[in-house]
Motif scaffolding. Structure first.
Motif, PDB file in Angstrom:
ATOM      1  N   LYS A   6       3.148  -5.574   2.524  1.00  0.00           N
ATOM      2  CA  LYS A   6       1.903  -6.295   2.147  1.00  0.00           C
ATOM      3  C   LYS A   6       0.944  -5.570   2.883  1.00  0.00           C
ATOM      4  O   LYS A   6       0.288  -5.538   3.699  1.00  0.00           O
ATOM      5  N   THR A  60       7.387  -5.148   7.139  1.00  0.00           N
ATOM      6  CA  THR A  60       7.190  -6.538   6.684  1.00  0.00           C
ATOM      7  C   THR A  60       7.588  -7.443   7.596  1.00  0.00           C
ATOM      8  O   THR A  60       8.068  -7.852   8.725  1.00  0.00           O
ATOM      9  N   GLU A  84      -0.072  -2.142  -3.516  1.00  0.00           N
ATOM     10  CA  GLU A  84       1.136  -2.706  -2.823  1.00  0.00           C
ATOM     11  C   GLU A  84       1.976  -0.630  -2.173  1.00  0.00           C
ATOM     12  O   GLU A  84       2.567   0.033  -2.951  1.00  0.00           O
ATOM     13  N   THR A 143      10.356 -10.422  -2.306  1.00  0.00           N
ATOM     14  CA  THR A 143       9.661  -9.231  -1.896  1.00  0.00           C
ATOM     15  C   THR A 143      10.884  -8.687  -1.243  1.00  0.00           C
ATOM     16  O   THR A 143      10.887  -7.301  -1.452  1.00  0.00           O
TER      17      THR A 143
END
Length: 382
Positions: free
Chosen positions: A61, A87, A67, A94
């Protein structure tokens, strides 16, 4: 510390400054070289093309429209740079999207230095093993793209070039014996602007950029050479300083031709000499046309014009959809259209909403409405 660790270059893509600094310090303490930090997609692409790191620590992110997953796909497809995903999001959606790329590692933030070191080692070992045991994308491209192939020799390659088809076999062999295939990595300069240019080559695979320096010092691409294109024909007429810088835009294989043998053979084949002059004239016209497209004030028109020029040499028809696809990342399109990567991303996504382009495949731009693209490419006066 492994002695080889000092040679390994790592790039960080992370939009939280404190976290990025912490990762940088940890990597340096482990003996790795950090070549830079980017907080968004366009900056990450610019930094990767400039530094060509061995590995990217990629936050999934990040700021902006791109992205981390999309950036990682571009870097691997076009520069063969693997990524380890960072992450703080452990949601299934995701992770499922990231898993589609078959990434080289995951780290859930926050993580310990030992976890970071182990993940990097495993990622690099896997990447190295795959290069030796699997047919990579590069190998596949060498075998199937354009007119070049992985194992072809100089003589067989020259026979595929139409301009050499009428030369007697013994003369063709003379050229082939003096020729040599050379591979150039991305951004490698082959001829520097202003340098005496006593070379001539044919592109076998890859993509070659012809660039000129602008008044503000920025390098502008005014032409691209595709497989089968010949460069340096002017050197057969007279040796003079190159008016542009020639560099590999992608990893490219070139057949370097022997100038002296070519000059002798051209004297024996006046018609061939005439064809070479016609090719040189045609390439000059193409370069002028390409440069003219950059004179448009509207950035949408410049980008559309660049895409139309690319279609002629690099467009491939998708047999299922019937649409043409161009193998290009938006960082390269920015260079071609004289604008920024961020502007290209914004503009191409607007074209996608207008159903002119389809950007769903990483590293590919699909033209879904050629008529509208052509209209946009000629919608402003110079």
């Amino acid at each position: 510390m492994n002695k080889n660790q000092e040679k390994i270059k790592i790039m960080i893509v992370e939009d939280e400054a404190v976290t990025a600094l912490d990762i940088e310090l940890t990597l340096e303490s482990l003996g790795y070289k950090v070549v830079g930090i980017a907080s968004n997609g366009p900056d990450a692409l610019d930094l990767a093309w400039k530094e060509l790191p061995d590995l990217v620590m990629m936050d999934i992110k990040i700021q902006g429209e791109m992205e981390g997953i999309e950036v990682a796909a571009y870097l691997f497809d076009n520069l063969k740079i693997p990524s380890v995903f960072l992450t703080s999001h452990s949601d299934n959606i995701t992770l499922s999207r990231a898993q589609l790329l078959n990434p080289y590692g995951f780290l859930l933030k926050p993580f310990m230095p030992e976890q970071l070191r182990t993940t990097i080692l495993m990622a690099l070992e896997r990447f190295s093993a795959e290069k030796h045991t699997k047919v990579t994308n590069k190998d596949f491209a060498d075998q199937t793209v354009g007119i070049g192939s992985k194992d072809i020799d100089s003589s067989a390659f020259l026979k595929r070039i139409p301009i050499f088809s009428d030369i007697a076999p013994e003369q063709l062999e003379r050229i082939a014996k003096g020729s040599d295939f050379k591979t150039f990595s991305p951004k490698k300069v082959i001829v520097q602007e202003g340098q005496l240019n006593p070379i001539c080559f044919i592109v076998a695979t890859g993509r070659i950029a012809c660039c000129q320096s602008s008044e503000n010092g920025k390098e502008l691409i005014h032409n691209l050479l595709a497989p089968g294109d010949i460069f340096g024909i002017e050197s057969l007429i007279e040796e003079r300083p190159s008016t542009c810088t020639i560099r590999a835009e992608r990893e490219s294989k070139l057949l370097m031709l022997p100038l002296n043998s070519l000059k002798l053979i051209l004297n024996e084949y006046p018609e061939l000499y005439k064809e070479f002059l016609e090719i040189a004239h045609s390439k000059l016209e193409e370069a002028n046309k390409f440069a003219s497209s950059l004179a448009y004030e509207r950035v949408e028109t410049r980008i559309a014009s660049a895409l139309l020029n690319l279609l002629a040499s690099f467009g491939k028809k998708n047999p299922e959809s019937g649409n043409f696809e161009i193998d290009i990342v938006r960082h390269e399109l920015a260079d071609l259209s004289g604008t920024t990567t961020e502007t290209v991303i914004r503009t191409t996504r607007a074209m996608e909403k207008q159903k002119i382009l389809n950007l769903s495949k990483p590293g590919l731009i699909t033209v879904t409405d050629f008529g509208e693209l052509e209209a946009l490419g000629s919608s402003a006066e110079i």
